[in-house]
Scaffold this active site. Structure first.
Site, PDB file in Angstrom:
ATOM      1  N   GLU A 170       0.804  -1.229   0.000  1.00  0.00           N
ATOM      2  CA  GLU A 170       0.000   0.000   0.000  1.00  0.00           C
ATOM      3  C   GLU A 170       0.834   1.274   0.000  1.00  0.00           C
ATOM      4  O   GLU A 170       0.796   2.060   0.963  1.00  0.00           O
ATOM      5  CB  GLU A 170      -0.952   0.009   1.207  1.00  0.00           C
ATOM      6  N   GLU A 369      -5.088  -8.683   1.108  1.00  0.00           N
ATOM      7  CA  GLU A 369      -5.761  -8.350   2.373  1.00  0.00           C
ATOM      8  C   GLU A 369      -7.240  -8.133   2.121  1.00  0.00           C
ATOM      9  O   GLU A 369      -7.620  -7.476   1.148  1.00  0.00           O
ATOM     10  CB  GLU A 369      -5.236  -7.038   2.997  1.00  0.00           C
TER      11      GLU A 369
HETATM   12  C1  FCB Z   1      -4.302  -1.969   5.528  1.00  0.00           C
HETATM   13  C2  FCB Z   1      -2.911  -2.273   6.022  1.00  0.00           C
HETATM   14  C3  FCB Z   1      -2.886  -3.291   7.129  1.00  0.00           C
HETATM   15  C4  FCB Z   1      -4.034  -3.114   8.087  1.00  0.00           C
HETATM   16  C5  FCB Z   1      -5.337  -3.057   7.347  1.00  0.00           C
HETATM   17  C6  FCB Z   1      -6.560  -2.947   8.227  1.00  0.00           C
HETATM   18  O1  FCB Z   1      -4.333  -0.661   5.056  1.00  0.00           O
HETATM   19  O2  FCB Z   1      -2.101  -2.743   4.981  1.00  0.00           O
HETATM   20  O3  FCB Z   1      -1.636  -3.214   7.752  1.00  0.00           O
HETATM   21  O4  FCB Z   1      -3.823  -2.005   8.880  1.00  0.00           O
HETATM   22  O5  FCB Z   1      -5.323  -1.991   6.450  1.00  0.00           O
END
Ligand code: FCB
Length: 462
Positions: A170, A369
């Site tokens: 990210e 994620e």
């Molecule tokens: C993302 C991050 C991760 C976590 C999630 C909820 O932005 O990559 O580390 O904080 O959100």
């Protein structure tokens, strides 16, 4: 959602995983020669994180990793995504490797392989060595060069045992939350600094890709948090605001990475801040646009965007906080403990629109994620009946499957997160884990969502 709702089904070979990140779980901040990172500095600065929480101890994964790998094995995942803390490998961000730092990840990787779990390593999940920040951090090109060197060191030691590599996690958060909004480390509020950081992160990605290729890794890519920005109304003004939001959240990354060009909407979004940049050099786009084996996508929620006037009087500070749009409410849907709207079909839309935009230039996708923070409660029997998280996961996996049916090549899914952990500026109050962590005792308790995910994975085993 009842227990009898059938699981979405995925093709054979689809990778089921779980994800974490170093600073959020490891603790052991001063151990075995680890140097300070920008998140140590930031979290130890009064007023920066909720309740003054820090990652000093976190889940103590540094010492308890065998227990955590056993939990992963019990879950039945194919792959585990973790991140490597640069300041454990190079305490000041440059120079020779710290053998004890390398050894920790080597032991973790061996433990995973023995459990039959494929390691997926992220090289940078935001814990920049503080010494590099002191020299300018991502605002300066030198940090990208150091990142390439660090990657070469790590890859030399682990490439033979780690099949999947993610350069950056990210970068939008690193560049804009870190250098413009100031809500993440290093907590800067700058215009040009954030744009330079965005570019240097991409250059760092390119240099890391080269180092990973040189080490002969099987798969390498980047992870982006791509957003599904939806207009608050159908007005031309709101739709134009969505373009500005898309530019900053998505196009600034996807255009150079996947199309080898800078966004055509750059100038309208950032005005003269972007036209007088000298950090973009000849040859950078070729470096950034090297072919990747996969694109990692993190997805949580849609963002409602409405046109708005500048709130920030200083033009140099309008880069991220204030590109003439405001975030609106998403009416009529459930919101998680983060206050994020739950609208699973926007996950499908994001993926299908990526495919429409980039066609064959879009590499296979791994969802690196997806998950939700909920108001978990421990029941009298010690269990956590997190029905809302189960529903969230079920609906998002179903939405993912719909994107695949529509022709998007998705190869894997990593739930965020294996463990409750340090949720950055929000500290320990927000719980994303499918395993509860009691922060007094550090005891781990699998929640209902863990068991649900375990059954979903098991249903895919012949
Ligand atoms: C993302 C991050 C991760 C976590 C999630 C909820 O932005 O990559 O580390 O904080 O959100």
């Amino acid at each position: 959602m009842s227990d009898s709702t059938p699981f979405p089904s995925f093709p054979s070979g689809f990778v089921f995983g779980a994800a974490t990140a170093s600073y959020q779980i490891e603790g052991a901040a001063d151990e075995d020669g680890r140097g300070p990172s920008i998140w140590d500095t930031y979290s130890h600065t009064p007023g920066r994180t909720d309740s003054g929480d820090t990652g000093d101890v976190a889940c103590d994964h540094y010492h308890r990793y065998p227990e955590d790998v056993a939990l992963l094995r019990g879950l039945g995942v194919d792959s585990y995504r973790f991140s490597i803390a640069w300041p454990r490998i190079q305490p000041t961000g440059q120079g020779p490797a710290n053998p004890k730092g390398l050894d920790f990840y080597s032991r973790l990787v061996d433990e995973l392989l023995e459990a039959g779990i494929e390691p997926a390593a992220t090289l940078y999940h935001w814990d920049l060595p503080q010494a590099l920040e002191d020299r300018g951090g991502w605002r300066v090109r030198e940090t990208a060069e150091r990142f390439g060197e660090y990657t070469a060191i790590v890859a030399e030691h682990l490439a033979d045992r780690v099949p999947r590599w993610i350069t950056l996690n990210e970068p939008w958060c690193s560049a804009f939350l870190g250098y413009s909004v100031g809500r993440h480390a290093p907590g800067a509020k700058e215009g040009t600094g954030a744009l330079a950081a965005a570019h240097h992160l991409l250059v760092g990605h390119g240099l890391a890709m080269k180092a990973l290729r040189a080490a002969g890794v099987r798969e390498a890519g980047i992870t982006l948090n791509l957003d599904r920005n939806v207009p608050a109304t159908d007005s031309a003004a709101d739709r134009a605001a969505v373009v500005r939001a898309d530019t900053q959240h998505n196009l600034v990354w996807t255009e150079p990475l996947l199309a080898g060009r800078y966004p055509s909407t750059d100038e309208d979004t950032w005005g003269e801040l972007i036209t007088r940049q000298d950090f973009r050099r000849d040859g950078d786009l070729e470096l950034i646009a090297q072919p990747m084996d996969f694109l990692g996508v993190n997805y949580y929620r849609p963002i409602v965007i409405a046109d708005a006037p500048h709130r920030e009087p200083d033009p140099a500070l309008r880069v991220a906080t204030d590109n003439r749009y405001a975030e609106g409410k998403y009416p009529g849907v459930r919101h998680t403990a983060m206050g994020w709207p739950v609208v699973p079909e926007t996950f499908t839309d994001l993926l299908t629109s990526l495919k429409e935009t980039y066609g064959d230039a879009l590499p296979p996708i791994h969802i690196t994620e997806n998950g939700s923070a909920e108001h978990d409660e421990v029941a009298a029997d010690g269990a956590v009946h997190d029905a809302d998280r189960v529903a969230y996961l079920h609906e998002h996996l179903t939405a993912l499957r719909a994107a695949m049916d529509a022709g998007v090549d998705v190869r894997g899914y990593y739930v965020w997160s294996l463990l409750d952990n340090f949720e950055w500026a929000l500290g320990y109050a927000k719980r994303f884990g499918i395993i509860r962590v009691d922060y007094d005792t550090l005891r781990r308790t699998p929640k209902d969502s863990y068991h649900w995910y375990r059954k979903l994975i098991a249903a895919h085993r012949v």
